[in-house]
Design a protein around this motif. Structure first.
Motif, PDB file in Angstrom:
ATOM      1  N   UNK A  82       0.830  -1.196   0.000  1.00 15.49           N
ATOM      2  CA  UNK A  82       0.000   0.000   0.000  1.00 15.49           C
ATOM      3  C   UNK A  82       0.871   1.255   0.000  1.00 15.49           C
ATOM      4  N   UNK A  83       2.006   1.208   0.690  1.00 15.42           N
ATOM      5  CA  UNK A  83       2.930   2.337   0.742  1.00 15.42           C
ATOM      6  C   UNK A  83       3.508   2.610  -0.647  1.00 15.42           C
ATOM      7  N   UNK A 129       1.194  12.646  -9.134  1.00 14.19           N
ATOM      8  CA  UNK A 129       0.632  13.981  -8.896  1.00 14.19           C
ATOM      9  C   UNK A 129       1.697  15.067  -9.013  1.00 14.19           C
ATOM     10  N   UNK A 130       2.886  14.802  -8.520  1.00 14.24           N
ATOM     11  CA  UNK A 130       3.988  15.769  -8.637  1.00 14.24           C
ATOM     12  C   UNK A 130       4.359  15.994 -10.104  1.00 14.24           C
ATOM     13  N   UNK A 131       4.448  14.917 -10.863  1.00 14.90           N
ATOM     14  CA  UNK A 131       4.757  15.043 -12.293  1.00 14.90           C
ATOM     15  C   UNK A 131       3.680  15.859 -13.000  1.00 14.90           C
ATOM     16  N   UNK A 146       3.013   6.000  -2.799  1.00  9.70           N
ATOM     17  CA  UNK A 146       4.189   6.708  -3.295  1.00  9.70           C
ATOM     18  C   UNK A 146       4.061   6.954  -4.799  1.00  9.70           C
ATOM     19  N   UNK A 147       3.616   5.954  -5.547  1.00 10.81           N
ATOM     20  CA  UNK A 147       3.447   6.107  -6.999  1.00 10.81           C
ATOM     21  C   UNK A 147       2.412   7.178  -7.320  1.00 10.81           C
ATOM     22  N   UNK A 148       1.320   7.172  -6.569  1.00 16.10           N
ATOM     23  CA  UNK A 148       0.270   8.164  -6.794  1.00 16.10           C
ATOM     24  C   UNK A 148       0.790   9.572  -6.495  1.00 16.10           C
ATOM     25  N   UNK A 149       1.523   9.727  -5.408  1.00 16.01           N
ATOM     26  CA  UNK A 149       2.097  11.029  -5.059  1.00 16.01           C
ATOM     27  C   UNK A 149       3.106  11.474  -6.115  1.00 16.01           C
TER      28      UNK A 149
END
Length: 157
Positions: A2-3, A13-15, A7-10
């Motif tokens: 889940x972590x 979003x940054x990209x 992390x991938x989702x965050x």
């Protein structure tokens, strides 16, 4: 696990946020040509916009229709009629993925002078803020045949 997903989702979003600087001027031009200054309040964050789209995908619809128009005026009257007196979120092309949804007041009017080709636009999506309806316009341009395909969907509450 889940972590890692978080992390991938965050990271995604940054990209997407970084790409906003490249996409925003074009989107602002589209919006200015489509709505002028009337009816635009602000942009939602990317995570808020993602939640609207995800919610729509989870909803069960109970009514759906599609129409094709050859006239921009007829297209606008259809969309305005379906979303009349409805506060909306507007998603434009894929720009919404980088800039967020546009918050639009229920008094919005679509410009009859809008030209999909001039602003390089082919897709508009209007989501009601209540999450109970969506109206779309897909523009297709072929030689001597501009076609505006509209759809309208109502969802169960």
């Amino acid at each position: 696990m889940q972590m890692i997903c978080r992390f991938r989702k965050e990271r995604e979003l940054l990209y997407r946020s970084a790409q906003k600087k490249l996409k925003l001027p074009g989107l602002q031009n589209k919006i200015a040509n489509l709505l002028g200054d009337i009816g635009i309040k602000s942009f939602l964050s990317l995570s808020e916009t993602d939640e609207i789209v995800e919610q729509a995908l989870r909803n069960n619809f109970f009514y759906h229709e599609e129409f094709a128009f050859s006239s921009l005026n007829d297209t606008w009257r259809y969309i305005e009629g379906k979303m009349q007196e409805t506060d909306c979120y507007l998603l434009v092309d894929t720009d919404w993925q980088y800039c967020g949804a546009i918050v639009v007041d229920k008094e919005f009017r679509l410009s009859d002078d809008f030209n999909f080709d001039d602003v390089v636009c082919d897709e508009l999506r209007f989501f009601s803020r209540e999450g109970d309806k969506v109206a779309t316009v897909d523009f297709s341009n072929s030689i001597n045949d501009d076609t505006y395909t509209c759809s309208y969907t109502e969802y169960e509450k």
